[in-house]
Scaffold this motif. Structure first.
Motif, short mmCIF file in Angstrom:
data_model
loop_
_atom_site.label_atom_id
_atom_site.label_comp_id
_atom_site.label_asym_id
_atom_site.label_seq_id
_atom_site.Cartn_x
_atom_site.Cartn_y
_atom_site.Cartn_z
N TRP A 139 13.38 -11.91 -1.89
CA TRP A 139 12.50 -11.33 -0.88
C TRP A 139 11.04 -11.73 -1.15
N LYS A 140 10.64 -11.68 -2.40
CA LYS A 140 9.27 -12.06 -2.77
C LYS A 140 9.02 -13.54 -2.45
N GLU A 141 9.99 -14.39 -2.76
CA GLU A 141 9.86 -15.82 -2.46
C GLU A 141 9.75 -16.03 -0.95
N HIS A 172 20.44 -12.66 6.92
CA HIS A 172 21.49 -13.61 7.28
C HIS A 172 21.36 -14.95 6.58
N ALA A 173 20.36 -15.10 5.72
CA ALA A 173 20.20 -16.34 4.98
C ALA A 173 21.37 -16.52 4.01
N PRO A 174 21.85 -17.75 3.80
CA PRO A 174 22.98 -17.98 2.89
C PRO A 174 22.75 -17.41 1.49
N GLN A 175 21.52 -17.51 0.98
CA GLN A 175 21.23 -17.02 -0.37
C GLN A 175 21.43 -15.52 -0.49
N VAL A 176 21.37 -14.81 0.64
CA VAL A 176 21.50 -13.36 0.63
C VAL A 176 22.88 -12.93 1.10
N TYR A 228 20.92 -29.16 8.84
CA TYR A 228 21.92 -28.11 8.59
C TYR A 228 21.27 -26.88 7.96
N CYS A 229 20.33 -27.12 7.05
CA CYS A 229 19.60 -26.01 6.43
C CYS A 229 18.70 -25.34 7.48
N GLY A 230 17.97 -26.16 8.22
CA GLY A 230 17.12 -25.63 9.29
C GLY A 230 16.27 -24.46 8.83
N THR A 231 16.29 -23.39 9.62
CA THR A 231 15.55 -22.18 9.27
C THR A 231 16.44 -21.15 8.58
N ARG A 232 17.72 -21.49 8.43
CA ARG A 232 18.67 -20.50 7.87
C ARG A 232 18.46 -20.26 6.39
N THR A 233 18.00 -21.27 5.67
CA THR A 233 17.90 -21.16 4.21
C THR A 233 16.51 -20.76 3.74
N LEU A 234 15.70 -20.23 4.63
CA LEU A 234 14.37 -19.71 4.28
C LEU A 234 13.47 -20.77 3.65
N GLY A 235 13.64 -22.02 4.11
CA GLY A 235 12.80 -23.10 3.62
C GLY A 235 13.36 -23.83 2.41
N GLU A 236 14.44 -23.33 1.82
CA GLU A 236 15.02 -23.96 0.63
C GLU A 236 15.98 -25.07 1.06
N THR A 237 15.85 -26.25 0.43
CA THR A 237 16.76 -27.36 0.74
C THR A 237 17.40 -27.97 -0.51
N ALA A 238 17.06 -27.44 -1.68
CA ALA A 238 17.65 -27.97 -2.92
C ALA A 238 19.09 -27.49 -3.04
N GLU A 248 11.44 -7.12 13.15
CA GLU A 248 12.90 -7.06 13.17
C GLU A 248 13.48 -8.47 12.98
N GLU A 249 12.93 -9.44 13.67
CA GLU A 249 13.43 -10.82 13.59
C GLU A 249 13.27 -11.38 12.18
N SER A 250 12.17 -11.06 11.52
CA SER A 250 11.91 -11.56 10.18
C SER A 250 12.92 -11.02 9.17
N VAL A 251 13.18 -9.73 9.22
CA VAL A 251 14.12 -9.12 8.28
C VAL A 251 15.54 -9.59 8.56
N GLN A 252 15.91 -9.71 9.84
CA GLN A 252 17.26 -10.18 10.18
C GLN A 252 17.49 -11.60 9.69
N ARG A 253 16.46 -12.46 9.80
CA ARG A 253 16.59 -13.83 9.32
C ARG A 253 16.82 -13.84 7.81
#
Length: 297
Positions: free
Chosen positions: A158-160, A184-188, A220-230, A176-181
């Motif tokens: 969450w902090k990241e 639903h992120a894969p890391q979470v 594929y990562c798009g916006t789903r991974t909260l900016g992480e692509t590694a 609401e949109e920010s928390v839902q994203r």
């Protein structure tokens, strides 16, 4: 190595006198000990300059735009007082955050921004021109709080996420949109099992043999991974799903650079080392570190 370092210190030979003067002024700004000046140059480059911090790799027009913005008069006392008053409303504070991200350089402290920029926000706020925001609902807030209580790793994520999004850590200050994203992120949402070495190698093999595969990974990562692509920082379940979609041919194709575009870029490289350095700085992440124009979109 010594020759390369000397060339970098001397700067690219194609800079004319005006360009060199602008570069030197940026260098002086970067050399100051005051953090706001240095930070604003870095943020400006992140937002508008493909994260390239070296001023010798930017055009004269780019340097001029930054200097004009930087030289502008900072927000006046009466402007600061007004913006502080309206931002006490969490919805307005979110509108301000979006405004500085979309139209500014993500600097949220109005003390370091041009007075005209802050005044424009206040004007659009008063006339209802800014898009409305919906703060997080009670049920979504409770879901997030319960998840954080059960999983300590979610707190770190969450902090990241907040740092990447330039948001406050406080839950109820989000939309609401920010928390839902985030939820639903894969890391979470997925298993915390990290990819095995074998899985990582399979992905890298695909990237090595298929020039389009890495660009498809970024999409594929798009916006789903909260900016992480590694790959190693994402759940094994997510990486495996990508690999299966790729091998089955289910991922949408990505339009890659044409042979003509690659040849044109190679011609620029032969003309001046300036273009090669600029390309290397801007393409490293988007070409999986190869900086090969054939692997770019």
């Amino acid at each position: 190595r010594a020759r390369r370092r000397a060339r970098r210190r001397a700067g690219p030979c194609c800079l004319d006198a005006e360009h060199e003067t602008l570069v030197q002024e940026i260098m002086r700004i970067r050399g100051k000990l005051k953090m706001p000046e240095c930070t604003m140059w870095a943020l400006y480059c992140i937002k508008f300059g493909d994260r390239t911090m070296d001023p010798t790799l930017h055009t004269k027009e780019f340097l001029w735009r930054f200097l004009m913005w930087w030289r502008s008069e900072r927000a006046l006392p009466q402007t600061l007082k007004k913006i502080q008053e309206v931002r006490r409303d969490l919805a307005v504070d979110e509108q301000w955050r979006r405004y500085v991200v979309e139209r500014g350089i993500t600097v949220g402290d109005p003390r370091h921004l041009p007075d005209t920029f802050v005044q424009q926000f206040l004007s659009e706020l008063e006339t209802g021109q800014l898009p409305p925001v919906t703060l997080v609902s009670k049920s979504t807030l409770e879901e997030l709080e319960a998840l954080v209580a059960m999983r300590p790793d979610v707190t770190a994520k969450w902090k990241e996420y907040c740092e990447v999004e330039y948001r406050d850590f406080i839950f109820h200050a989000h939309t609401e949109e920010s928390v839902q994203r985030f939820l639903h992120a894969p890391q979470v949402a997925m298993s915390r099992l990290v990819p095995s070495a074998e899985l990582v190698l399979k992905v890298q093999d695909q990237w090595g043999s298929n020039t389009m595969a890495f660009s498809q990974w970024l999409a594929y990562c798009g916006t789903r991974t909260l900016g992480e692509t590694a790959v190693i920082k994402l759940p094994a379940e997510f990486v495996q799903a990508y690999l299966e979609e790729l091998e089955n041919g289910n991922l949408p194709p990505v339009e890659m650079a044409t042979a003509e575009q690659v040849d044109e870029l190679q011609d620029l490289f032969r003309k001046s080392d300036f273009y090669r350095r600029a390309w290397n700085a801007k393409s490293y992440r988007l070409t999986a570190g190869t900086m090969d124009p054939r692997r770019a979109t």
